[in-house]
Scaffold this motif. Structure first.
Motif, PDB file in Angstrom:
ATOM      1  N   MET A 102       0.828  -1.200   0.000  1.00 40.40           N
ATOM      2  CA  MET A 102       0.000   0.000   0.000  1.00 40.40           C
ATOM      3  C   MET A 102       0.868   1.257   0.000  1.00 40.40           C
ATOM      4  O   MET A 102       1.739   1.399   0.858  1.00 40.40           O
ATOM      5  CB  MET A 102      -0.911  -0.001   1.234  1.00 40.40           C
ATOM      6  CG  MET A 102      -2.206  -0.676   0.930  1.00 40.40           C
ATOM      7  SD  MET A 102      -2.747  -0.106  -0.687  1.00 40.40           S
ATOM      8  CE  MET A 102      -4.264  -0.647  -0.752  1.00 40.40           C
ATOM      9  N   PRO A 103       0.671   2.144  -0.951  1.00 43.28           N
ATOM     10  CA  PRO A 103       1.459   3.381  -0.985  1.00 43.28           C
ATOM     11  C   PRO A 103       1.039   4.356   0.112  1.00 43.28           C
ATOM     12  O   PRO A 103      -0.118   4.369   0.541  1.00 43.28           O
ATOM     13  CB  PRO A 103       1.148   3.963  -2.358  1.00 43.28           C
ATOM     14  CG  PRO A 103      -0.101   3.291  -2.819  1.00 43.28           C
ATOM     15  CD  PRO A 103      -0.262   2.013  -2.071  1.00 43.28           C
ATOM     16  N   ASP A 104       2.006   5.188   0.557  1.00 42.30           N
ATOM     17  CA  ASP A 104       1.723   6.215   1.567  1.00 42.30           C
ATOM     18  C   ASP A 104       1.616   7.597   0.942  1.00 42.30           C
ATOM     19  O   ASP A 104       1.030   8.502   1.528  1.00 42.30           O
ATOM     20  CB  ASP A 104       2.869   6.266   2.601  1.00 42.30           C
ATOM     21  CG  ASP A 104       2.993   4.963   3.345  1.00 42.30           C
ATOM     22  OD1 ASP A 104       1.943   4.462   3.813  1.00 42.30           O
ATOM     23  OD2 ASP A 104       4.110   4.421   3.439  1.00 42.30           O
ATOM     24  N   ILE A 105       2.272   7.766  -0.202  1.00 43.30           N
ATOM     25  CA  ILE A 105       2.356   9.095  -0.813  1.00 43.30           C
ATOM     26  C   ILE A 105       1.981   8.968  -2.285  1.00 43.30           C
ATOM     27  O   ILE A 105       2.441   8.051  -2.966  1.00 43.30           O
ATOM     28  CB  ILE A 105       3.796   9.655  -0.682  1.00 43.30           C
ATOM     29  CG1 ILE A 105       4.211   9.732   0.805  1.00 43.30           C
ATOM     30  CG2 ILE A 105       3.913  11.029  -1.354  1.00 43.30           C
ATOM     31  CD1 ILE A 105       5.684  10.008   1.033  1.00 43.30           C
ATOM     32  N   ALA A 106       1.141   9.905  -2.756  1.00 36.92           N
ATOM     33  CA  ALA A 106       0.776   9.907  -4.172  1.00 36.92           C
ATOM     34  C   ALA A 106       1.461  11.069  -4.870  1.00 36.92           C
ATOM     35  O   ALA A 106       1.691  12.131  -4.279  1.00 36.92           O
ATOM     36  CB  ALA A 106      -0.737  10.020  -4.321  1.00 36.92           C
ATOM     37  N   LEU A 107       1.786  10.843  -6.144  1.00 35.18           N
ATOM     38  CA  LEU A 107       2.430  11.878  -6.960  1.00 35.18           C
ATOM     39  C   LEU A 107       1.605  12.052  -8.233  1.00 35.18           C
ATOM     40  O   LEU A 107       1.196  11.057  -8.835  1.00 35.18           O
ATOM     41  CB  LEU A 107       3.817  11.411  -7.401  1.00 35.18           C
ATOM     42  CG  LEU A 107       4.894  11.214  -6.353  1.00 35.18           C
ATOM     43  CD1 LEU A 107       5.900  10.166  -6.827  1.00 35.18           C
ATOM     44  CD2 LEU A 107       5.615  12.534  -6.164  1.00 35.18           C
ATOM     45  N   ILE A 108       1.402  13.291  -8.640  1.00 37.04           N
ATOM     46  CA  ILE A 108       0.819  13.519  -9.962  1.00 37.04           C
ATOM     47  C   ILE A 108       1.911  14.160 -10.807  1.00 37.04           C
ATOM     48  O   ILE A 108       2.437  15.217 -10.451  1.00 37.04           O
ATOM     49  CB  ILE A 108      -0.411  14.441  -9.907  1.00 37.04           C
ATOM     50  CG1 ILE A 108      -1.456  13.889  -8.945  1.00 37.04           C
ATOM     51  CG2 ILE A 108      -1.009  14.608 -11.302  1.00 37.04           C
ATOM     52  CD1 ILE A 108      -2.695  14.759  -8.804  1.00 37.04           C
ATOM     53  N   LEU A 109       2.269  13.494 -11.885  1.00 37.42           N
ATOM     54  CA  LEU A 109       3.370  13.958 -12.725  1.00 37.42           C
ATOM     55  C   LEU A 109       2.797  14.747 -13.900  1.00 37.42           C
ATOM     56  O   LEU A 109       2.033  14.216 -14.691  1.00 37.42           O
ATOM     57  CB  LEU A 109       4.198  12.759 -13.199  1.00 37.42           C
ATOM     58  CG  LEU A 109       4.713  11.869 -12.059  1.00 37.42           C
ATOM     59  CD1 LEU A 109       5.432  10.652 -12.604  1.00 37.42           C
ATOM     60  CD2 LEU A 109       5.625  12.650 -11.112  1.00 37.42           C
ATOM     61  N   GLY A 110       3.190  16.018 -13.982  1.00 40.03           N
ATOM     62  CA  GLY A 110       2.615  16.910 -14.985  1.00 40.03           C
ATOM     63  C   GLY A 110       3.233  16.743 -16.364  1.00 40.03           C
ATOM     64  O   GLY A 110       4.093  15.885 -16.583  1.00 40.03           O
ATOM     65  N   SER A 111       2.803  17.597 -17.288  1.00 36.12           N
ATOM     66  CA  SER A 111       3.262  17.590 -18.697  1.00 36.12           C
ATOM     67  C   SER A 111       4.766  17.481 -18.789  1.00 36.12           C
ATOM     68  O   SER A 111       5.489  18.323 -18.258  1.00 36.12           O
ATOM     69  CB  SER A 111       2.896  18.898 -19.400  1.00 36.12           C
ATOM     70  OG  SER A 111       1.534  19.032 -19.535  1.00 36.12           O
ATOM     71  N   GLY A 112       5.242  16.441 -19.453  1.00 37.06           N
ATOM     72  CA  GLY A 112       6.668  16.285 -19.702  1.00 37.06           C
ATOM     73  C   GLY A 112       7.460  15.844 -18.477  1.00 37.06           C
ATOM     74  O   GLY A 112       8.674  15.673 -18.556  1.00 37.06           O
ATOM     75  N   LEU A 113       6.800  15.646 -17.320  1.00 41.72           N
ATOM     76  CA  LEU A 113       7.520  15.290 -16.087  1.00 41.72           C
ATOM     77  C   LEU A 113       7.302  13.825 -15.704  1.00 41.72           C
ATOM     78  O   LEU A 113       7.725  13.381 -14.650  1.00 41.72           O
ATOM     79  CB  LEU A 113       7.081  16.210 -14.931  1.00 41.72           C
ATOM     80  CG  LEU A 113       7.286  17.720 -15.173  1.00 41.72           C
ATOM     81  CD1 LEU A 113       6.604  18.551 -14.088  1.00 41.72           C
ATOM     82  CD2 LEU A 113       8.761  18.080 -15.254  1.00 41.72           C
TER      83      LEU A 113
END
Ligand code: HPA
Length: 272
Positions: A21-32
């Motif tokens: 189970m993950p603890d931290i979420a990331l949203i990766l933007g355009s080109g990242l």
């Protein structure tokens, strides 16, 4: 199917596939999105396979979740996001944030490509978002409140967590990556802003503008998640330089910054 059931279906599909189970979420933007490739022991889930997830339509955005270990933390990254300008209602744009919240994740790192409004900025700068302005008249929480997800009226006075900003500042110092800080103003797009709109944004105190993030952060706040926001200044906003704005330039700059961006996020995760 109602919204809560839609979220629950997506959650159970994802839960069955995750090893940890993950603890931290990331949203990766355009080109990242390249940061997704640094995640170890990764499990990949395509958006198109997740029940009720929207599908991606923008160049520079892939469409998948990658979960595993990064910077010593269990994370789940959205490689690609949904935008209001794609024609999805805001509840649909933010469904993934509902799903991440329902997976039990309490911390969200949200990233984007943004136009620099502050004339001291340069393309390639990274900016910690310390607040946002939503002047679009749109809000993903308009409509009946779903009390199971969060309260009707949401306090927005410390949405961008001071603690996480402090961790990010320290990470920047350690890696000698200079970081800007400022207010991100949301425009719906898909047009870039006019020079007059950018003047307005600057007068209101915005340092950067972009077409994402704010709906996601509002929903994260509704769910009580702690948020860190980072903008990659991919271009100077309209009217600052005597040149047209092009999506290809946005992608090109974000690719140039990708290495420092990756190192910064990994260091932030290590310190969290
Ligand atoms: N405006 C809006 N969104 C953006 C920009 C911009 O100048 N650059 C990258 N995303």
């Amino acid at each position: 199917m109602n919204y809560i059931d839609k979220i629950a279906d997506a959650v159970s599909y994802i839960e069955q596939r995750l090893e940890k189970m993950p603890d931290i979420a990331l949203i990766l933007g355009s080109g990242l999105g390249g940061l997704g490739e640094d995640i170890r022991r990764s499990v990949t889930i395509e958006y198109k396979d997740i029940p009720n997830f929207p599908t991606i339509s923008v160049d520079g955005h892939r469409g998948r979740l990658i979960s595993g270990e990064l910077g010593g933390k269990e994370v789940i990254a959205m490689q690609g996001r949904f935008h209001f300008y794609e024609g999805y209602p805001l509840q649909q744009v933010t469904l993934p944030i509902r799903v991440l919240g329902s997976l039990g994740i309490k911390k969200l790192i949200v990233t984007n490509a943004a136009g620099g409004v502050n004339k001291d900025f340069s393309p390639g700068d990274l900016m910690l978002i310390n607040d946002h302005i939503n002047f679009t008249g749109c809000n993903p929480l308009i409509g009946q409140n779903l009390d199971a997800l969060g309260p009707r009226f949401v306090d927005m006075s410390n949405v961008y967590s001071d603690d996480l900003i402090q961790i990010a500042r320290m990470a920047g110092q350690e890696l000698e990556i200079p970081l800007r800080e400022g207010i991100y103003m949301w425009f719906t797009g898909p047009t870039y802003e006019t020079p007059a709109e950018i003047e307005l944004a600057r007068t209101l105190g915005a340092a950067a503008v972009g077409m994402s993030t704010v709906p996601e952060v509002i929903v994260a706040a509704h769910q009580g998640m702690e948020v860190l926001g980072i903008s990659c200044i991919t271009n100077m906003a309209a009217g600052i330089l005597d040149e047209p704005l092009r999506h290809d330039d946005v992608i090109e700059t974000s690719i140039k910054v990708e290495d420092s961006f990756k190192r910064l996020i990994t260091q932030i995760l290590t310190s969290m």
